[in-house]
Design a protein around this motif. Structure first.
Motif, PDB file in Angstrom:
ATOM      1  N   SER A 135       0.831  -1.203   0.000  1.00 37.20           N
ATOM      2  CA  SER A 135       0.000   0.000   0.000  1.00 37.20           C
ATOM      3  C   SER A 135       0.862   1.249   0.000  1.00 37.20           C
ATOM      4  CB  SER A 135      -0.913   0.003   1.229  1.00 37.20           C
ATOM      5  OG  SER A 135      -0.140   0.099   2.407  1.00 37.20           O
ATOM      6  N   ASP A 136       0.279   2.337  -0.498  1.00 36.41           N
ATOM      7  CA  ASP A 136       0.958   3.623  -0.450  1.00 36.41           C
ATOM      8  C   ASP A 136      -0.073   4.732  -0.556  1.00 36.41           C
ATOM      9  OD1 ASP A 136       3.139   5.290  -0.129  1.00 36.41           O
ATOM     10  OD2 ASP A 136       3.690   5.281  -2.239  1.00 36.41           O
ATOM     11  N   GLY A 194      -5.023  14.262  -2.445  1.00 34.38           N
ATOM     12  CA  GLY A 194      -4.353  13.021  -2.082  1.00 34.38           C
ATOM     13  C   GLY A 194      -4.824  11.835  -2.886  1.00 34.38           C
ATOM     14  N   GLY A 195      -3.996  10.817  -2.896  1.00 30.25           N
ATOM     15  CA  GLY A 195      -4.338   9.566  -3.560  1.00 30.25           C
ATOM     16  C   GLY A 195      -3.836   8.390  -2.744  1.00 30.25           C
ATOM     17  N   TRP A 196      -4.467   7.260  -2.925  1.00 29.02           N
ATOM     18  CA  TRP A 196      -4.074   6.030  -2.246  1.00 29.02           C
ATOM     19  C   TRP A 196      -4.095   4.890  -3.258  1.00 29.02           C
ATOM     20  CZ3 TRP A 196      -7.660   2.254  -2.788  1.00 29.02           C
ATOM     21  CH2 TRP A 196      -8.982   2.641  -2.998  1.00 29.02           C
ATOM     22  N   ALA A 197      -3.338   3.838  -2.965  1.00 23.71           N
ATOM     23  CA  ALA A 197      -3.318   2.675  -3.854  1.00 23.71           C
ATOM     24  C   ALA A 197      -2.893   1.436  -3.070  1.00 23.71           C
ATOM     25  CB  ALA A 197      -2.350   2.904  -5.007  1.00 23.71           C
ATOM     26  N   TYR A 198      -3.385   0.295  -3.536  1.00 27.39           N
ATOM     27  CA  TYR A 198      -2.941  -0.971  -2.958  1.00 27.39           C
ATOM     28  C   TYR A 198      -2.814  -2.019  -4.042  1.00 27.39           C
ATOM     29  CZ  TYR A 198      -7.729  -2.844  -3.187  1.00 27.39           C
ATOM     30  OH  TYR A 198      -8.944  -3.281  -3.629  1.00 27.39           O
ATOM     31  N   ILE A 199      -2.008  -3.011  -3.735  1.00 25.26           N
ATOM     32  CA  ILE A 199      -1.879  -4.211  -4.554  1.00 25.26           C
ATOM     33  C   ILE A 199      -2.010  -5.396  -3.605  1.00 25.26           C
ATOM     34  CG2 ILE A 199      -0.379  -5.591  -6.042  1.00 25.26           C
ATOM     35  CD1 ILE A 199       1.079  -2.960  -6.793  1.00 25.26           C
ATOM     36  N   GLY A 205      -0.085 -15.815  -7.070  1.00 20.54           N
ATOM     37  CA  GLY A 205      -0.024 -15.375  -8.462  1.00 20.54           C
ATOM     38  C   GLY A 205      -1.177 -14.496  -8.905  1.00 20.54           C
ATOM     39  N   ALA A 206      -2.256 -14.470  -8.131  1.00 23.65           N
ATOM     40  CA  ALA A 206      -3.388 -13.591  -8.454  1.00 23.65           C
ATOM     41  C   ALA A 206      -3.082 -12.197  -7.897  1.00 23.65           C
ATOM     42  CB  ALA A 206      -4.679 -14.127  -7.851  1.00 23.65           C
ATOM     43  N   VAL A 207      -3.439 -11.186  -8.665  1.00 28.14           N
ATOM     44  CA  VAL A 207      -3.151  -9.808  -8.275  1.00 28.14           C
ATOM     45  C   VAL A 207      -4.406  -8.965  -8.411  1.00 28.14           C
ATOM     46  CG1 VAL A 207      -1.762  -7.760  -8.781  1.00 28.14           C
ATOM     47  CG2 VAL A 207      -0.754 -10.022  -9.041  1.00 28.14           C
ATOM     48  N   LYS A 208      -4.676  -8.155  -7.400  1.00 25.45           N
ATOM     49  CA  LYS A 208      -5.775  -7.190  -7.451  1.00 25.45           C
ATOM     50  C   LYS A 208      -5.206  -5.831  -7.084  1.00 25.45           C
ATOM     51  CE  LYS A 208     -10.266  -5.947  -5.736  1.00 25.45           C
ATOM     52  NZ  LYS A 208     -11.572  -6.446  -5.507  1.00 25.45           N
ATOM     53  N   LYS A 209      -5.543  -4.824  -7.890  1.00 24.83           N
ATOM     54  CA  LYS A 209      -5.044  -3.467  -7.667  1.00 24.83           C
ATOM     55  C   LYS A 209      -6.214  -2.506  -7.646  1.00 24.83           C
ATOM     56  CE  LYS A 209      -1.068  -4.538 -10.541  1.00 24.83           C
ATOM     57  NZ  LYS A 209      -0.302  -4.177 -11.738  1.00 24.83           N
ATOM     58  N   MET A 218      -3.927   9.254   3.680  1.00 27.48           N
ATOM     59  CA  MET A 218      -3.935   8.452   2.448  1.00 27.48           C
ATOM     60  C   MET A 218      -3.176   7.137   2.628  1.00 27.48           C
ATOM     61  SD  MET A 218      -5.871   9.880   0.137  1.00 27.48           S
ATOM     62  CE  MET A 218      -6.924   9.840   1.597  1.00 27.48           C
ATOM     63  N   GLU A 219      -2.099   7.153   3.413  1.00 27.15           N
ATOM     64  CA  GLU A 219      -1.393   5.903   3.715  1.00 27.15           C
ATOM     65  C   GLU A 219      -2.339   4.928   4.410  1.00 27.15           C
ATOM     66  OE1 GLU A 219       1.640   5.020   2.846  1.00 27.15           O
ATOM     67  OE2 GLU A 219       2.760   6.860   2.513  1.00 27.15           O
ATOM     68  N   LEU A 220      -3.090   5.428   5.362  1.00 27.92           N
ATOM     69  CA  LEU A 220      -4.020   4.591   6.111  1.00 27.92           C
ATOM     70  C   LEU A 220      -5.212   4.174   5.258  1.00 27.92           C
ATOM     71  CD1 LEU A 220      -4.738   3.215   8.728  1.00 27.92           C
ATOM     72  CD2 LEU A 220      -5.477   5.432   9.634  1.00 27.92           C
ATOM     73  N   ARG A 221      -5.714   5.065   4.438  1.00 28.70           N
ATOM     74  CA  ARG A 221      -6.831   4.740   3.544  1.00 28.70           C
ATOM     75  C   ARG A 221      -6.452   3.594   2.606  1.00 28.70           C
ATOM     76  NH1 ARG A 221     -11.571   4.296   4.010  1.00 28.70           N
ATOM     77  NH2 ARG A 221     -11.726   6.388   4.889  1.00 28.70           N
ATOM     78  N   ALA A 222      -5.225   3.590   2.118  1.00 30.72           N
ATOM     79  CA  ALA A 222      -4.770   2.515   1.225  1.00 30.72           C
ATOM     80  C   ALA A 222      -4.859   1.157   1.923  1.00 30.72           C
ATOM     81  CB  ALA A 222      -3.345   2.789   0.759  1.00 30.72           C
ATOM     82  N   VAL A 223      -4.439   1.106   3.169  1.00 31.37           N
ATOM     83  CA  VAL A 223      -4.501  -0.148   3.934  1.00 31.37           C
ATOM     84  C   VAL A 223      -5.958  -0.554   4.162  1.00 31.37           C
ATOM     85  CG1 VAL A 223      -3.936  -1.265   6.128  1.00 31.37           C
ATOM     86  CG2 VAL A 223      -2.277   0.285   5.046  1.00 31.37           C
ATOM     87  N   ILE A 224      -6.787   0.392   4.563  1.00 27.98           N
ATOM     88  CA  ILE A 224      -8.204   0.102   4.827  1.00 27.98           C
ATOM     89  C   ILE A 224      -8.869  -0.467   3.580  1.00 27.98           C
ATOM     90  CG2 ILE A 224     -10.454   1.193   5.262  1.00 27.98           C
ATOM     91  CD1 ILE A 224      -8.887   3.148   7.157  1.00 27.98           C
ATOM     92  N   GLU A 225      -8.648   0.169   2.445  1.00 31.87           N
ATOM     93  CA  GLU A 225      -9.297  -0.291   1.209  1.00 31.87           C
ATOM     94  C   GLU A 225      -8.759  -1.649   0.772  1.00 31.87           C
ATOM     95  OE1 GLU A 225     -11.996   1.036   0.165  1.00 31.87           O
ATOM     96  OE2 GLU A 225     -11.830   2.764   1.510  1.00 31.87           O
TER      97      GLU A 225
END
Length: 142
Positions: free
Chosen positions: A8-9, A19-24, A29-33, A46-53
């Motif tokens: 996450s970031d 702000g923006g957030w993102a996770y992988i 082998g399966a990936v969701k972004k 935003m760091e915390l939102r990425a983890v929550i999502e």
């Protein structure tokens, strides 16, 4: 129980600002972004939102190996959160987000690992690019 990796970031322009957030999420082998944006926020939010999502995207209880370049998030999850909760979050910032985190984290076993930002960690770099793009897009739309 499945073991998944959550990278996450968060990003914030002119902290506070756009702000923006993102996770992988990765599992065998399966990936969701995913990524998102918020107009008036801070980098820590935003760091915390990425983890929550990222946790919200999980469909069942999991062992979660969280990788974040936010020492704030990693330290809070691994060390500070239980004490904050016992003291009813006195003098803690971002309380609604931490309470949201507690709710979505409840079914999971989470271990947070801090990774150095901008140091070539592939998933962290990708999350950074995604989060920054979302922050830029909401800034431009205003």
């Amino acid at each position: 129980m499945k073991t998944v990796c959550l990278f996450s970031d968060g990003s914030c322009l002119n902290n506070p600002g756009a702000g923006g957030w993102a996770y992988i999420l990765e599992y065998k082998g399966a990936v969701k972004k995913a990524s998102g944006a918020q107009a008036d926020t801070t980098n820590n939010q935003m760091e915390l939102r990425a983890v929550i999502e990222g946790l919200r995207a999980l469909k069942e209880p999991c062992n979660v190996l969280l990788y974040t370049d936010s020492s704030y998030v990693a330290n809070a999850i691994n060390s500070w959160l239980s004490g904050w909760s016992k003291k009813n979050f006195k003098n803690v910032k971002n309380v609604p987000l931490w309470q949201e985190y507690i709710a979505v984290a409840a079914p999971h076993n989470i271990s947070a690992t801090w990774v150095k930002a901008h140091a070539g960690h592939p998933q962290n770099e990708e999350c950074d690019t995604m989060a920054r793009a979302m922050a830029e897009s909401i800034k431009e739309s205003r």
